[in-house]
Design a protein around this motif. Structure first.
Motif, PDB file in Angstrom:
ATOM      1  N   ALA A 219      -8.955 -12.952 -56.853  1.00 25.57           N
ATOM      2  CA  ALA A 219      -7.538 -12.724 -56.570  1.00 25.57           C
ATOM      3  C   ALA A 219      -6.841 -12.063 -57.760  1.00 25.57           C
ATOM      4  N   ALA A 220      -7.233 -12.475 -58.978  1.00 26.72           N
ATOM      5  CA  ALA A 220      -6.603 -11.901 -60.172  1.00 26.72           C
ATOM      6  C   ALA A 220      -6.905 -10.408 -60.267  1.00 26.72           C
ATOM      7  N   PHE A 221      -8.175 -10.048 -60.080  1.00 28.65           N
ATOM      8  CA  PHE A 221      -8.564  -8.631 -60.104  1.00 28.65           C
ATOM      9  C   PHE A 221      -7.813  -7.833 -59.041  1.00 28.65           C
ATOM     10  N   GLU A 222      -7.837  -8.374 -57.824  1.00 27.06           N
ATOM     11  CA  GLU A 222      -7.272  -7.642 -56.689  1.00 27.06           C
ATOM     12  C   GLU A 222      -5.769  -7.425 -56.852  1.00 27.06           C
ATOM     13  N   ALA A 223      -5.073  -8.485 -57.251  1.00 26.03           N
ATOM     14  CA  ALA A 223      -3.622  -8.378 -57.423  1.00 26.03           C
ATOM     15  C   ALA A 223      -3.284  -7.374 -58.519  1.00 26.03           C
ATOM     16  N   CYS A 224      -4.070  -7.393 -59.582  1.00 25.94           N
ATOM     17  CA  CYS A 224      -3.824  -6.493 -60.708  1.00 25.94           C
ATOM     18  C   CYS A 224      -3.994  -5.037 -60.261  1.00 25.94           C
ATOM     19  N   ARG A 225      -5.048  -4.795 -59.522  1.00 31.54           N
ATOM     20  CA  ARG A 225      -5.311  -3.449 -59.009  1.00 31.54           C
ATOM     21  C   ARG A 225      -4.209  -2.970 -58.065  1.00 31.54           C
ATOM     22  N   MET A 226      -3.791  -3.876 -57.166  1.00 33.10           N
ATOM     23  CA  MET A 226      -2.759  -3.492 -56.218  1.00 33.10           C
ATOM     24  C   MET A 226      -1.414  -3.281 -56.911  1.00 33.10           C
ATOM     25  N   ALA A 227      -1.170  -4.028 -57.962  1.00 34.83           N
ATOM     26  CA  ALA A 227       0.095  -3.879 -58.690  1.00 34.83           C
ATOM     27  C   ALA A 227       0.183  -2.492 -59.327  1.00 34.83           C
ATOM     28  N   ILE A 228      -0.846  -2.072 -60.035  1.00 30.57           N
ATOM     29  CA  ILE A 228      -0.770  -0.767 -60.700  1.00 30.57           C
ATOM     30  C   ILE A 228      -0.761   0.355 -59.663  1.00 30.57           C
ATOM     31  N   ASP A 229      -1.542   0.209 -58.596  1.00 29.90           N
ATOM     32  CA  ASP A 229      -1.542   1.252 -57.564  1.00 29.90           C
ATOM     33  C   ASP A 229      -0.163   1.379 -56.912  1.00 29.90           C
ATOM     34  N   GLY A 230       0.459   0.255 -56.625  1.00 34.98           N
ATOM     35  CA  GLY A 230       1.789   0.271 -56.005  1.00 34.98           C
ATOM     36  C   GLY A 230       2.823   0.877 -56.931  1.00 34.98           C
TER      37      GLY A 230
END
Lengths: 149, 81
Positions: A104-115
């Motif tokens: 979840a930490a990886f995924e959220a981090c990735r989605m945050a920068i992409d967004g």
């Protein structure tokens, strides 16, 4: 709830963001850091100036963080984006995501920068030996659309 | 109606200032203001459609009708991160 500020004119303190999110129940910390590199699309880069439509950018980042909070209830997220003149090697953004488990930490981090890259009204002007350029503007010229896609 | 118009980044450089107030007839759409800007700045000639459009700090469709006191900003391609 305390007032959140995502934009800063100062160097970003990575540890401060980590301290903001880490709880004793967390077993994972994912940190994304965006750094000024010395080249872009074949051109040499010396510095980048970031500007923002500040109130709207704050709102947009807040929206992204809130949406991710709903999607990943176990994740805590901290975001700081720097504005002003940055040189090669300096960090323009730091995103820290903590969670009980890593996925979840990886995924959220990735989605945050992409967004953030997609919608937040922040712009950068690259300066190098060949001059300066607002990134993305020439590429968005309608006549070049066909060449791009 | 009077509208506050904001310019950022490349648009700020082209127009030569960060903000201005304009008076437009009732019923004017954001895209009408863009068309007017294109007519006055040759650097924008190729950009037939406006970049992203924001009214009062939210993205809107370019054909949004402007209201008294609105804050209108055309958003060039964003490049944060």
């Amino acid at each position: 709830m305390r007032l959140r500020t995502f934009l800063t004119d100062e160097a970003i303190d990575r540890q401060e963001l980590i301290d903001e999110v880490m709880r004793r129940s967390d077993g994972a910390l994912a940190v994304f850091e965006g750094v000024i590199r010395n080249h872009d699309q074949g051109k040499s880069v010396e510095s980048i100036e970031y500007v923002a439509y500040k109130p709207m950018a704050e709102k947009q980042i807040g929206q992204i963080v809130d949406d991710l909070g709903k999607r990943f209830p176990d994740v805590r997220i901290a975001v700081r984006h720097r504005l002003g003149l940055l040189r090669v090697g300096e960090s323009s953004i730091v995103i820290a995501c903590s969670a009980p488990h890593r996925s979840a930490a990886f995924e959220a981090c990735r989605m945050a920068i992409d967004g953030i890259k997609e919608t937040v009204p922040i712009w950068k002007k690259e300066t190098g030996p060949d001059g300066e350029e607002w990134v993305g503007w020439q590429g968005s010229r309608p006549s070049s659309d066909q060449a791009l896609h | 109606v009077v509208v506050k118009l904001l310019f950022f980044a490349v648009l700020r450089d082209i127009v030569g200032r960060g903000e201005t107030s304009i008076e437009v007839p009732a019923g004017t759409r954001a895209s009408d203001v863009w068309r007017d800007l294109r007519a006055r700045h040759t650097e924008l000639t190729d950009y037939v459609r406006p970049p992203l459009t924001a009214v009062n700090e939210s993205y809107v469709e370019p054909d949004t009708v402007l209201s008294q006191g609105d804050e209108l900003a055309f958003i060039p391609p964003v490049a944060g991160g």
